[in-house]
Design a protein around this motif. Structure first.
Motif, PDB file in Angstrom:
ATOM      1  N   UNK A 101     -26.494   5.716 -26.507  1.00 23.26           N
ATOM      2  CA  UNK A 101     -25.680   6.272 -25.431  1.00 23.26           C
ATOM      3  C   UNK A 101     -24.912   7.472 -25.977  1.00 23.26           C
ATOM      4  N   UNK A 102     -25.024   8.600 -25.274  1.00 19.27           N
ATOM      5  CA  UNK A 102     -24.327   9.811 -25.717  1.00 19.27           C
ATOM      6  C   UNK A 102     -22.872   9.778 -25.253  1.00 19.27           C
ATOM      7  N   UNK A 103     -22.089  10.706 -25.785  1.00 24.18           N
ATOM      8  CA  UNK A 103     -20.679  10.807 -25.406  1.00 24.18           C
ATOM      9  C   UNK A 103     -20.530  11.076 -23.909  1.00 24.18           C
ATOM     10  N   UNK A 104     -21.531  11.750 -23.309  1.00 27.91           N
ATOM     11  CA  UNK A 104     -21.489  12.048 -21.869  1.00 27.91           C
ATOM     12  C   UNK A 104     -21.963  10.867 -21.031  1.00 27.91           C
ATOM     13  N   UNK A 105     -22.376   9.780 -21.696  1.00 33.42           N
ATOM     14  CA  UNK A 105     -22.820   8.605 -20.960  1.00 33.42           C
ATOM     15  C   UNK A 105     -24.318   8.560 -20.684  1.00 33.42           C
ATOM     16  N   UNK A 106     -25.054   9.543 -21.188  1.00 33.20           N
ATOM     17  CA  UNK A 106     -26.507   9.551 -21.003  1.00 33.20           C
ATOM     18  C   UNK A 106     -27.138   8.468 -21.874  1.00 33.20           C
ATOM     19  N   UNK A 155     -32.702  10.575 -36.328  1.00 33.05           N
ATOM     20  CA  UNK A 155     -33.477  11.243 -35.283  1.00 33.05           C
ATOM     21  C   UNK A 155     -32.556  11.836 -34.225  1.00 33.05           C
ATOM     22  N   UNK A 156     -31.542  11.084 -33.802  1.00 36.21           N
ATOM     23  CA  UNK A 156     -30.609  11.590 -32.786  1.00 36.21           C
ATOM     24  C   UNK A 156     -29.902  12.850 -33.285  1.00 36.21           C
ATOM     25  N   UNK A 157     -29.522  12.861 -34.556  1.00 36.28           N
ATOM     26  CA  UNK A 157     -28.909  14.060 -35.137  1.00 36.28           C
ATOM     27  C   UNK A 157     -29.893  15.226 -35.113  1.00 36.28           C
ATOM     28  N   UNK A 158     -31.170  14.942 -35.395  1.00 36.53           N
ATOM     29  CA  UNK A 158     -32.182  16.008 -35.431  1.00 36.53           C
ATOM     30  C   UNK A 158     -32.427  16.635 -34.060  1.00 36.53           C
ATOM     31  N   UNK A 159     -32.063  15.929 -32.978  1.00 35.79           N
ATOM     32  CA  UNK A 159     -32.215  16.495 -31.630  1.00 35.79           C
ATOM     33  C   UNK A 159     -30.844  16.861 -31.045  1.00 35.79           C
ATOM     34  N   UNK A 160     -29.874  17.086 -31.938  1.00 33.95           N
ATOM     35  CA  UNK A 160     -28.526  17.523 -31.581  1.00 33.95           C
ATOM     36  C   UNK A 160     -27.771  16.528 -30.706  1.00 33.95           C
ATOM     37  N   UNK A 161     -27.991  15.244 -30.955  1.00 36.40           N
ATOM     38  CA  UNK A 161     -27.239  14.201 -30.257  1.00 36.40           C
ATOM     39  C   UNK A 161     -26.552  13.298 -31.276  1.00 36.40           C
ATOM     40  N   UNK A 217     -23.633  12.591 -31.605  1.00 34.60           N
ATOM     41  CA  UNK A 217     -22.545  11.774 -31.039  1.00 34.60           C
ATOM     42  C   UNK A 217     -23.056  10.499 -30.359  1.00 34.60           C
ATOM     43  N   UNK A 218     -24.373  10.347 -30.234  1.00 35.60           N
ATOM     44  CA  UNK A 218     -24.928   9.164 -29.576  1.00 35.60           C
ATOM     45  C   UNK A 218     -24.684   7.918 -30.423  1.00 35.60           C
ATOM     46  N   UNK A 219     -24.420   6.810 -29.758  1.00 40.23           N
ATOM     47  CA  UNK A 219     -24.082   5.563 -30.433  1.00 40.23           C
ATOM     48  C   UNK A 219     -25.274   4.606 -30.403  1.00 40.23           C
ATOM     49  N   UNK A 220     -25.590   4.066 -31.578  1.00 40.95           N
ATOM     50  CA  UNK A 220     -26.612   3.026 -31.726  1.00 40.95           C
ATOM     51  C   UNK A 220     -25.951   1.871 -32.470  1.00 40.95           C
ATOM     52  N   UNK A 221     -26.052   0.672 -31.937  1.00 41.94           N
ATOM     53  CA  UNK A 221     -25.444  -0.501 -32.574  1.00 41.94           C
ATOM     54  C   UNK A 221     -26.527  -1.548 -32.847  1.00 41.94           C
ATOM     55  N   UNK A 236     -39.145   7.057 -24.878  1.00 38.76           N
ATOM     56  CA  UNK A 236     -39.295   6.480 -23.553  1.00 38.76           C
ATOM     57  C   UNK A 236     -38.270   7.130 -22.624  1.00 38.76           C
ATOM     58  N   UNK A 237     -37.454   6.330 -21.981  1.00 43.78           N
ATOM     59  CA  UNK A 237     -36.541   6.844 -20.959  1.00 43.78           C
ATOM     60  C   UNK A 237     -35.428   7.727 -21.516  1.00 43.78           C
ATOM     61  N   UNK A 238     -35.203   8.867 -20.851  1.00 45.49           N
ATOM     62  CA  UNK A 238     -34.069   9.719 -21.164  1.00 45.49           C
ATOM     63  C   UNK A 238     -34.214  10.592 -22.396  1.00 45.49           C
ATOM     64  N   UNK A 239     -35.351  10.511 -23.094  1.00 50.91           N
ATOM     65  CA  UNK A 239     -35.534  11.289 -24.323  1.00 50.91           C
ATOM     66  C   UNK A 239     -36.080  12.677 -24.018  1.00 50.91           C
ATOM     67  N   UNK A 240     -35.708  13.665 -24.843  1.00 51.06           N
ATOM     68  CA  UNK A 240     -36.275  15.005 -24.649  1.00 51.06           C
ATOM     69  C   UNK A 240     -37.782  14.982 -24.907  1.00 51.06           C
ATOM     70  N   UNK A 241     -38.481  15.856 -24.246  1.00 53.56           N
ATOM     71  CA  UNK A 241     -39.948  15.909 -24.389  1.00 53.56           C
ATOM     72  C   UNK A 241     -40.346  16.319 -25.779  1.00 53.56           C
TER      73      UNK A 241
END
Length: 87
Positions: A12-17, A40-46, A48-52, A82-87
């Motif tokens: 989940x990103x800081x914007x709630x995505x 991987x999230x850092x490599x796509x400029x995310x 701030x996304x949280x993974x637990x 899958x869902x919500x990921x950049x192409x």
């Protein structure tokens, strides 16, 4: 044949995505899967996304397709988007 392990992962990103993806690696190691997800999230400029641990869990084992196998050999993991990921 090399069997890889699939971790079903939500971030989940800081914007709630929300992003839904699988982390595929050769060890059945949840902490490594979480670290690879964050990498991987850092490599796509995310970065701030949280993974637990609650949203990155072992799903099943499988023989990875050739393209994923190449990623695993090159960087230690592969991502199946899958869902919500950049192409």
């Amino acid at each position: 044949m090399t069997i890889s392990h699939v971790f079903d992962t939500y971030a989940k990103t800081a914007e709630g995505r929300k992003l839904h993806f699988n982390v595929v690696l050769d060890e059945e190691d949840q902490q490594k899967a979480i670290n690879y997800a964050k990498h991987w999230l850092t490599s796509i400029n995310l970065e701030d996304a949280v993974v637990t641990p609650e949203n990155c869990y072992f799903y099943h084992s499988v023989e990875a397709p050739a393209a994923m196998r190449a990623d695993i050999e090159k960087q230690g993991y592969a991502i199946y988007k899958m869902e919500g990921c950049p192409k």
